[in-house]
Design a protein around this motif. Structure first.
Motif, PDB file in Angstrom:
ATOM      1  N   GLY A 147      27.467  29.794  51.322  1.00 63.20           N
ATOM      2  CA  GLY A 147      26.156  29.975  50.724  1.00 63.20           C
ATOM      3  C   GLY A 147      26.165  29.913  49.218  1.00 63.20           C
ATOM      4  O   GLY A 147      25.348  30.568  48.566  1.00 63.20           O
ATOM      5  N   GLY A 148      27.100  29.147  48.646  1.00 61.00           N
ATOM      6  CA  GLY A 148      27.152  29.008  47.206  1.00 61.00           C
ATOM      7  C   GLY A 148      27.937  30.078  46.496  1.00 61.00           C
ATOM      8  O   GLY A 148      28.082  30.050  45.268  1.00 61.00           O
ATOM      9  N   ARG A 149      28.433  31.052  47.240  1.00 59.69           N
ATOM     10  CA  ARG A 149      29.239  32.108  46.638  1.00 59.69           C
ATOM     11  C   ARG A 149      30.717  31.793  46.810  1.00 59.69           C
ATOM     12  O   ARG A 149      31.161  31.445  47.904  1.00 59.69           O
ATOM     13  CB  ARG A 149      28.920  33.453  47.282  1.00 59.69           C
ATOM     14  CG  ARG A 149      27.523  33.974  46.977  1.00 59.69           C
ATOM     15  CD  ARG A 149      27.366  35.381  47.516  1.00 59.69           C
ATOM     16  NE  ARG A 149      28.240  36.313  46.836  1.00 59.69           N
ATOM     17  CZ  ARG A 149      28.461  37.565  47.262  1.00 59.69           C
ATOM     18  NH1 ARG A 149      27.879  37.998  48.355  1.00 59.69           N
ATOM     19  NH2 ARG A 149      29.268  38.360  46.604  1.00 59.69           N
ATOM     20  N   ASP A 150      31.459  31.930  45.704  1.00 58.13           N
ATOM     21  CA  ASP A 150      32.888  31.647  45.707  1.00 58.13           C
ATOM     22  C   ASP A 150      33.703  32.927  45.736  1.00 58.13           C
ATOM     23  O   ASP A 150      33.382  33.897  45.050  1.00 58.13           O
ATOM     24  CB  ASP A 150      33.288  30.848  44.449  1.00 58.13           C
ATOM     25  CG  ASP A 150      32.905  29.396  44.552  1.00 58.13           C
ATOM     26  OD1 ASP A 150      32.265  28.883  43.620  1.00 58.13           O
ATOM     27  OD2 ASP A 150      33.246  28.772  45.572  1.00 58.13           O
ATOM     28  N   PHE A 151      34.789  32.874  46.500  1.00 57.24           N
ATOM     29  CA  PHE A 151      35.758  33.954  46.553  1.00 57.24           C
ATOM     30  C   PHE A 151      37.131  33.340  46.342  1.00 57.24           C
ATOM     31  O   PHE A 151      37.425  32.274  46.870  1.00 57.24           O
ATOM     32  CB  PHE A 151      35.688  34.682  47.895  1.00 57.24           C
ATOM     33  CG  PHE A 151      34.336  35.261  48.183  1.00 57.24           C
ATOM     34  CD1 PHE A 151      33.367  34.510  48.837  1.00 57.24           C
ATOM     35  CD2 PHE A 151      34.011  36.550  47.784  1.00 57.24           C
ATOM     36  CE1 PHE A 151      32.107  35.027  49.082  1.00 57.24           C
ATOM     37  CE2 PHE A 151      32.754  37.077  48.035  1.00 57.24           C
ATOM     38  CZ  PHE A 151      31.803  36.314  48.683  1.00 57.24           C
ATOM     39  N   TRP A 152      37.965  34.050  45.573  1.00 57.10           N
ATOM     40  CA  TRP A 152      39.255  33.501  45.165  1.00 57.10           C
ATOM     41  C   TRP A 152      40.398  34.426  45.553  1.00 57.10           C
ATOM     42  O   TRP A 152      40.259  35.646  45.537  1.00 57.10           O
ATOM     43  CB  TRP A 152      39.289  33.311  43.645  1.00 57.10           C
ATOM     44  CG  TRP A 152      38.312  32.300  43.151  1.00 57.10           C
ATOM     45  CD1 TRP A 152      37.042  32.537  42.721  1.00 57.10           C
ATOM     46  CD2 TRP A 152      38.524  30.902  43.021  1.00 57.10           C
ATOM     47  NE1 TRP A 152      36.443  31.356  42.345  1.00 57.10           N
ATOM     48  CE2 TRP A 152      37.329  30.337  42.511  1.00 57.10           C
ATOM     49  CE3 TRP A 152      39.597  30.051  43.279  1.00 57.10           C
ATOM     50  CZ2 TRP A 152      37.196  28.969  42.264  1.00 57.10           C
ATOM     51  CZ3 TRP A 152      39.456  28.689  43.029  1.00 57.10           C
ATOM     52  CH2 TRP A 152      38.281  28.170  42.528  1.00 57.10           C
ATOM     53  N   GLY A 153      41.547  33.796  45.840  1.00 59.94           N
ATOM     54  CA  GLY A 153      42.767  34.554  46.004  1.00 59.94           C
ATOM     55  C   GLY A 153      43.439  34.775  44.661  1.00 59.94           C
ATOM     56  O   GLY A 153      42.954  34.326  43.617  1.00 59.94           O
ATOM     57  N   GLN A 154      44.585  35.450  44.717  1.00 60.39           N
ATOM     58  CA  GLN A 154      45.320  35.765  43.492  1.00 60.39           C
ATOM     59  C   GLN A 154      46.197  34.614  43.023  1.00 60.39           C
ATOM     60  O   GLN A 154      46.645  34.597  41.877  1.00 60.39           O
ATOM     61  CB  GLN A 154      46.207  36.997  43.728  1.00 60.39           C
ATOM     62  CG  GLN A 154      45.411  38.268  43.972  1.00 60.39           C
ATOM     63  CD  GLN A 154      44.616  38.688  42.758  1.00 60.39           C
ATOM     64  OE1 GLN A 154      45.109  38.665  41.643  1.00 60.39           O
ATOM     65  NE2 GLN A 154      43.360  39.050  42.972  1.00 60.39           N
ATOM     66  N   GLY A 155      46.453  33.665  43.885  1.00 59.63           N
ATOM     67  CA  GLY A 155      47.257  32.507  43.518  1.00 59.63           C
ATOM     68  C   GLY A 155      48.707  32.645  43.939  1.00 59.63           C
ATOM     69  O   GLY A 155      49.242  33.745  44.082  1.00 59.63           O
ATOM     70  N   THR A 156      49.337  31.489  44.136  1.00 54.73           N
ATOM     71  CA  THR A 156      50.760  31.432  44.445  1.00 54.73           C
ATOM     72  C   THR A 156      51.385  30.328  43.591  1.00 54.73           C
ATOM     73  O   THR A 156      50.833  29.235  43.473  1.00 54.73           O
ATOM     74  CB  THR A 156      51.009  31.196  45.950  1.00 54.73           C
ATOM     75  OG1 THR A 156      52.409  31.259  46.229  1.00 54.73           O
ATOM     76  CG2 THR A 156      50.462  29.868  46.433  1.00 54.73           C
ATOM     77  N   GLN A 157      52.521  30.648  42.997  1.00 52.07           N
ATOM     78  CA  GLN A 157      53.159  29.717  42.059  1.00 52.07           C
ATOM     79  C   GLN A 157      53.953  28.663  42.809  1.00 52.07           C
ATOM     80  O   GLN A 157      54.754  28.990  43.699  1.00 52.07           O
ATOM     81  CB  GLN A 157      54.096  30.482  41.123  1.00 52.07           C
ATOM     82  CG  GLN A 157      54.896  29.603  40.169  1.00 52.07           C
ATOM     83  CD  GLN A 157      54.038  28.969  39.095  1.00 52.07           C
ATOM     84  OE1 GLN A 157      53.217  29.632  38.461  1.00 52.07           O
ATOM     85  NE2 GLN A 157      54.219  27.665  38.870  1.00 52.07           N
ATOM     86  N   VAL A 158      53.742  27.411  42.429  1.00 48.84           N
ATOM     87  CA  VAL A 158      54.547  26.296  42.920  1.00 48.84           C
ATOM     88  C   VAL A 158      55.225  25.651  41.719  1.00 48.84           C
ATOM     89  O   VAL A 158      54.560  25.254  40.761  1.00 48.84           O
ATOM     90  CB  VAL A 158      53.672  25.256  43.659  1.00 48.84           C
ATOM     91  CG1 VAL A 158      54.483  24.004  43.975  1.00 48.84           C
ATOM     92  CG2 VAL A 158      53.096  25.865  44.924  1.00 48.84           C
ATOM     93  N   THR A 159      56.536  25.578  41.779  1.00 46.21           N
ATOM     94  CA  THR A 159      57.308  24.966  40.694  1.00 46.21           C
ATOM     95  C   THR A 159      58.155  23.844  41.272  1.00 46.21           C
ATOM     96  O   THR A 159      58.927  24.079  42.212  1.00 46.21           O
ATOM     97  CB  THR A 159      58.200  25.991  39.993  1.00 46.21           C
ATOM     98  OG1 THR A 159      57.395  27.063  39.485  1.00 46.21           O
ATOM     99  CG2 THR A 159      58.967  25.357  38.847  1.00 46.21           C
TER     100      THR A 159
END
Length: 118
Positions: free
Chosen positions: A103-115
């Motif tokens: 519905g147009g609302r965004d939710f985000w995770g904390q992220g995971t590092q890829v190297t």
């Protein structure tokens, strides 16, 4: 709405593969299933960029830079979205973020590092 929990990042050599997972364990099914799920990434000193998206109906969309190498998928029964990454290059090094949109609302995770490095 519940958090998004990413995993699967790490250090990999050029040409290698990783599979990222994003789980939404506390998001109820009636909210997760109709959500569009996506992956974004942010390299050091750069903006957060779109990587891939999968809609509730399973339609996928990819950034040009990763087409043919990355595959997004989802398992609604597990409330999880995946990003299979093959043929990784140093240019893929970034923090990868999971995104849920409803519905147009965004939710985000904390992220995971890829190297990606030799």
């Amino acid at each position: 709405q519940g958090p998004l929990v990413e995993s699967g990042g790490g250090l990999v050599q050029p040409g290698g593969s990783l599979r990222l997972s994003c789980k939404a364990p506390r998001t109820i099914t009636s909210v997760f299933n109709p959500s569009s799920m996506a992956w974004y990434r942010q390299a050091p000193g750069k903006d957060r960029d779109f990587v891939a998206r999968i809609t509730s109906g399973g339609t996928t969309d990819y950034a040009e830079s990763i087409k043919g190498r990355f595959t997004i998928s989802r398992d609604n029964s597990r409330k999880t979205v995946y990003l299979q990454m093959n043929g990784l290059t140093p240019e893929d090094t970034a923090v990868y973020y999971c995104n849920r949109n409803l519905g147009g609302r965004d939710f985000w995770g904390q992220g995971t590092q890829v190297t990606v490095s030799s």
